[in-house]
Scaffold this motif. Structure first.
Motif, mmCIF file in Angstrom:
data_model
loop_
_atom_site.group_PDB
_atom_site.id
_atom_site.type_symbol
_atom_site.label_atom_id
_atom_site.label_comp_id
_atom_site.label_asym_id
_atom_site.label_seq_id
_atom_site.Cartn_x
_atom_site.Cartn_y
_atom_site.Cartn_z
ATOM 1 N N PRO A 1 0.932 -1.220 0.085
ATOM 2 C CA PRO A 1 -0.049 -0.163 0.109
ATOM 3 C C PRO A 1 0.950 1.237 -0.230
ATOM 4 C CG PRO A 1 -0.804 -1.544 1.669
ATOM 5 C CD PRO A 1 0.367 -2.280 1.094
ATOM 6 N N THR A 2 0.398 2.493 -0.630
ATOM 7 C CA THR A 2 1.099 3.588 -0.478
ATOM 8 C C THR A 2 0.088 4.679 0.204
ATOM 9 O OG1 THR A 2 0.103 4.638 -2.412
ATOM 10 C CG2 THR A 2 1.511 3.115 -2.894
ATOM 11 N N ASP A 3 0.647 5.759 0.332
ATOM 12 C CA ASP A 3 -0.116 7.013 1.222
ATOM 13 C C ASP A 3 -1.131 7.482 0.187
ATOM 14 O OD1 ASP A 3 1.719 6.393 3.304
ATOM 15 O OD2 ASP A 3 2.824 8.376 3.020
ATOM 16 N N LEU A 4 -1.046 7.368 -0.925
ATOM 17 C CA LEU A 4 -1.841 8.043 -1.842
ATOM 18 C C LEU A 4 -2.951 7.100 -2.231
ATOM 19 C CD1 LEU A 4 0.531 10.163 -4.002
ATOM 20 C CD2 LEU A 4 -0.936 10.695 -1.909
ATOM 21 N N ASP A 5 -2.994 5.596 -1.751
ATOM 22 C CA ASP A 5 -4.126 4.915 -2.084
ATOM 23 C C ASP A 5 -5.465 5.377 -1.977
ATOM 24 O OD1 ASP A 5 -2.200 3.289 -2.776
ATOM 25 O OD2 ASP A 5 -2.528 1.597 -1.078
ATOM 26 N N GLY A 6 -5.621 6.291 -0.931
ATOM 27 C CA GLY A 6 -6.858 6.878 -0.451
ATOM 28 C C GLY A 6 -7.309 7.878 -1.722
ATOM 29 N N ILE A 7 -6.756 8.092 -2.660
ATOM 30 C CA ILE A 7 -7.292 9.279 -3.545
ATOM 31 C C ILE A 7 -7.233 8.462 -4.858
ATOM 32 C CG2 ILE A 7 -6.547 11.397 -2.523
ATOM 33 C CD1 ILE A 7 -4.103 11.564 -4.510
ATOM 34 N N ALA A 8 -6.673 7.394 -4.900
ATOM 35 C CA ALA A 8 -6.756 6.618 -6.352
ATOM 36 C C ALA A 8 -8.016 5.998 -6.587
ATOM 37 C CB ALA A 8 -5.722 5.570 -6.189
ATOM 38 N N ASP A 9 -8.173 5.974 -8.053
ATOM 39 C CA ASP A 9 -9.330 5.395 -8.519
ATOM 40 C C ASP A 9 -9.274 3.792 -8.676
ATOM 41 O OD1 ASP A 9 -11.144 7.897 -9.808
ATOM 42 O OD2 ASP A 9 -8.810 8.035 -9.979
ATOM 43 N N LEU A 10 -8.106 3.288 -8.611
ATOM 44 C CA LEU A 10 -7.947 1.909 -8.628
ATOM 45 C C LEU A 10 -6.451 1.660 -7.851
ATOM 46 C CD1 LEU A 10 -9.021 -0.888 -9.324
ATOM 47 C CD2 LEU A 10 -7.984 -0.704 -11.641
ATOM 48 N N VAL A 11 -6.523 0.653 -6.932
ATOM 49 C CA VAL A 11 -5.257 0.174 -6.293
ATOM 50 C C VAL A 11 -5.340 -1.155 -6.452
ATOM 51 C CG1 VAL A 11 -4.005 0.327 -4.457
ATOM 52 C CG2 VAL A 11 -5.340 2.039 -4.630
ATOM 53 N N LEU A 12 -4.068 -1.733 -6.886
ATOM 54 C CA LEU A 12 -3.500 -2.939 -6.928
ATOM 55 C C LEU A 12 -2.556 -3.230 -5.971
ATOM 56 C CD1 LEU A 12 -5.088 -2.513 -10.072
ATOM 57 C CD2 LEU A 12 -4.427 -4.924 -10.670
ATOM 58 N N ASN A 13 -2.335 -3.998 -5.178
ATOM 59 C CA ASN A 13 -1.281 -4.627 -4.400
ATOM 60 C C ASN A 13 -0.829 -5.985 -4.864
ATOM 61 O OD1 ASN A 13 -2.684 -2.840 -1.649
ATOM 62 N ND2 ASN A 13 -0.989 -2.072 -2.888
ATOM 63 N N ARG A 14 -0.141 -5.772 -6.113
ATOM 64 C CA ARG A 14 0.283 -7.082 -6.619
ATOM 65 C C ARG A 14 1.503 -6.993 -7.213
ATOM 66 N NH1 ARG A 14 -4.944 -9.536 -10.253
ATOM 67 N NH2 ARG A 14 -6.570 -8.621 -8.748
ATOM 68 N N GLU A 15 1.936 -8.331 -7.466
ATOM 69 C CA GLU A 15 3.384 -8.211 -7.961
ATOM 70 C C GLU A 15 3.176 -7.626 -9.580
ATOM 71 O OE1 GLU A 15 6.093 -9.262 -6.876
ATOM 72 O OE2 GLU A 15 5.107 -9.895 -5.183
ATOM 73 N N ILE A 16 4.207 -6.733 -10.004
ATOM 74 C CA ILE A 16 4.103 -6.038 -10.945
ATOM 75 C C ILE A 16 4.390 -6.690 -12.443
ATOM 76 C CG2 ILE A 16 5.250 -4.069 -12.265
ATOM 77 C CD1 ILE A 16 5.673 -3.217 -9.186
ATOM 78 N N GLY A 17 5.330 -7.232 -12.572
ATOM 79 C CA GLY A 17 5.569 -8.224 -13.853
ATOM 80 C C GLY A 17 4.455 -8.741 -14.240
ATOM 81 N N ALA A 18 3.874 -9.697 -13.431
ATOM 82 C CA ALA A 18 2.785 -10.807 -13.731
ATOM 83 C C ALA A 18 1.448 -10.164 -14.088
ATOM 84 C CB ALA A 18 2.911 -11.727 -12.358
ATOM 85 N N THR A 19 1.296 -8.881 -13.014
ATOM 86 C CA THR A 19 -0.057 -8.032 -13.265
ATOM 87 C C THR A 19 -0.111 -7.700 -14.873
ATOM 88 O OG1 THR A 19 -0.115 -7.802 -10.987
ATOM 89 C CG2 THR A 19 -1.400 -6.511 -12.400
ATOM 90 N N LEU A 20 1.133 -6.728 -15.107
ATOM 91 C CA LEU A 20 1.024 -5.958 -16.367
ATOM 92 C C LEU A 20 1.125 -7.078 -17.578
ATOM 93 C CD1 LEU A 20 3.398 -2.979 -15.784
ATOM 94 C CD2 LEU A 20 0.841 -3.201 -15.646
ATOM 95 N N ALA A 21 1.901 -8.322 -17.356
ATOM 96 C CA ALA A 21 1.914 -9.372 -18.432
ATOM 97 C C ALA A 21 0.462 -9.916 -18.775
ATOM 98 C CB ALA A 21 2.684 -10.393 -18.218
ATOM 99 N N LYS A 22 -0.542 -9.604 -17.659
ATOM 100 C CA LYS A 22 -2.021 -10.103 -18.064
ATOM 101 C C LYS A 22 -2.612 -9.292 -18.920
ATOM 102 C CE LYS A 22 -2.604 -12.973 -13.709
ATOM 103 N NZ LYS A 22 -2.860 -12.623 -12.293
ATOM 104 N N ILE A 23 -2.156 -7.791 -18.623
ATOM 105 C CA ILE A 23 -2.886 -6.772 -19.500
ATOM 106 C C ILE A 23 -2.668 -7.110 -20.854
ATOM 107 C CG2 ILE A 23 -3.454 -4.268 -19.669
ATOM 108 C CD1 ILE A 23 -4.149 -5.291 -16.906
ATOM 109 N N THR A 24 -1.270 -7.145 -21.002
ATOM 110 C CA THR A 24 -0.801 -7.091 -22.634
ATOM 111 C C THR A 24 -1.467 -8.387 -23.230
ATOM 112 O OG1 THR A 24 1.304 -8.185 -21.720
ATOM 113 C CG2 THR A 24 1.460 -5.703 -22.274
ATOM 114 N N SER A 25 -1.719 -9.521 -22.505
ATOM 115 C CA SER A 25 -2.081 -10.727 -23.135
ATOM 116 C C SER A 25 -3.607 -10.455 -23.256
ATOM 117 C CB SER A 25 -1.881 -11.887 -22.215
ATOM 118 O OG SER A 25 -2.802 -11.887 -21.072
ATOM 119 N N ILE A 26 -4.443 -9.632 -22.831
ATOM 120 C CA ILE A 26 -5.863 -9.459 -23.041
ATOM 121 C C ILE A 26 -5.799 -8.421 -24.160
ATOM 122 C CG2 ILE A 26 -6.935 -10.519 -21.071
ATOM 123 C CD1 ILE A 26 -7.380 -7.639 -20.013
ATOM 124 N N LYS A 27 -4.871 -7.615 -24.282
ATOM 125 C CA LYS A 27 -5.065 -6.375 -25.250
ATOM 126 C C LYS A 27 -5.261 -6.994 -26.658
ATOM 127 C CE LYS A 27 -4.572 -2.428 -27.284
ATOM 128 N NZ LYS A 27 -5.787 -2.276 -28.113
#
Ligand code: ZN
Length: 252
Positions: free
Chosen positions: A226-252
């Motif tokens: 978590p970060t100090d700015l999570d409260g103002i964010a529209d979407l927060v994902l506390n996850r591993e970065i590489g694996a998460t972004l790889a999922k996005i490119t695979s559905i694009k």
């Protein structure tokens, strides 16, 4: 194609639905490439008292010590390869989804993964080359290292005689003006500001998400913790970065 994971789907929809996306990256993107977060306890950089920029300018011995440290710790930068997170961001850039990548990282891995130089805004400089402090001429580290290894010869600029320093921003050195200005312009102009792998504690860099939000952009934060700015964010994902972004490119 869609994702079975609703959060991933939402991230993908936000990314694809935006008019202008700015990605802001921090150490968390590069730790998956083996680059330690230099602020983390026990990290190789915390073993040394930092050499302030003013000391570097004033003392030849401090410059020598700085180069000694640089070459002792440089292997991590020379051998690091872009990971799935960098590759996904490069893919977003290739697909025209991202207008710029503002980064706190100094490893050059965004460029190495294929994000064009002109789209990368480096707030803390770059550790993979050196430059003259007077005329800005770039110098390859290999050349400096060769001379340094002979008799600890410290480099000076062969064009103007100026002091050569790694292209990073040191403690006590002011933030790079042109980069800060460009980062601000990009931040104000975007409608989606996406933080990836930054804990958003280092100012002034951490002010950008707030600036984006104030200008009406959506804020998306992908970070392992978590970060100090999570409260103002529209979407927060506390996850591993590489694996998460790889999922996005695979559905694009
Ligand atoms: Zn010079």
């Amino acid at each position: 194609m869609t994702s079975t994971d609703p959060t991933i789907q939402r991230l993908s929809d936000m990314l694809n639905g935006a008019r202008k996306v700015v990605i802001f990256t921090g150490a968390g993107v590069s730790t998956e490439s083996g680059i330690p977060d230099f602020r983390s306890p026990g990290g190789i950089w915390t073993k040394y008292k930092p050499i302030e920029f003013q000391e570097f300018l004033e003392s030849e011995e401090k410059r020598r010590e700085s180069w000694r440290r640089k070459f002792k710790t440089d292997e991590v930068f020379r051998t690091a390869k872009p990971n799935d997170g960098h590759k996904a961001i490069a893919q977003f850039s290739k697909n025209g989804l991202v207008s710029s990548v503002i980064t706190q990282n100094i490893d050059g891995l965004h460029q190495l993964s294929g994000v064009p130089d002109h789209q990368v805004i480096e707030l803390h400089g770059n550790a993979t080359y050196a430059a003259c402090l007077s005329c800005r001429k770039r110098v390859a580290l290999d050349i400096i290292r060769e001379l340094f290894e002979v008799d600890e010869q410290i480099p000076t600029c062969d064009s103007c005689g100026g002091i050569i320093k790694t292209a990073t921003i040191s403690f006590g050195q002011s933030m790079p003006e042109a980069e800060m200005l460009r980062a601000e312009e990009e931040t104000r102009a975007c409608d989606l500001f996406m933080v990836v792998g930054s804990s958003l504690v280092v100012y002034p860099a951490a002010g950008f998400p707030v600036m984006a939000k104030r200008n009406g952009a959506k804020l998306l934060i992908l970070n392992r913790d978590p970060t100090d700015l999570d409260g103002i964010a529209d979407l927060v994902l506390n996850r591993e970065i590489g694996a998460t972004l790889a999922k996005i490119t695979s559905i694009k």
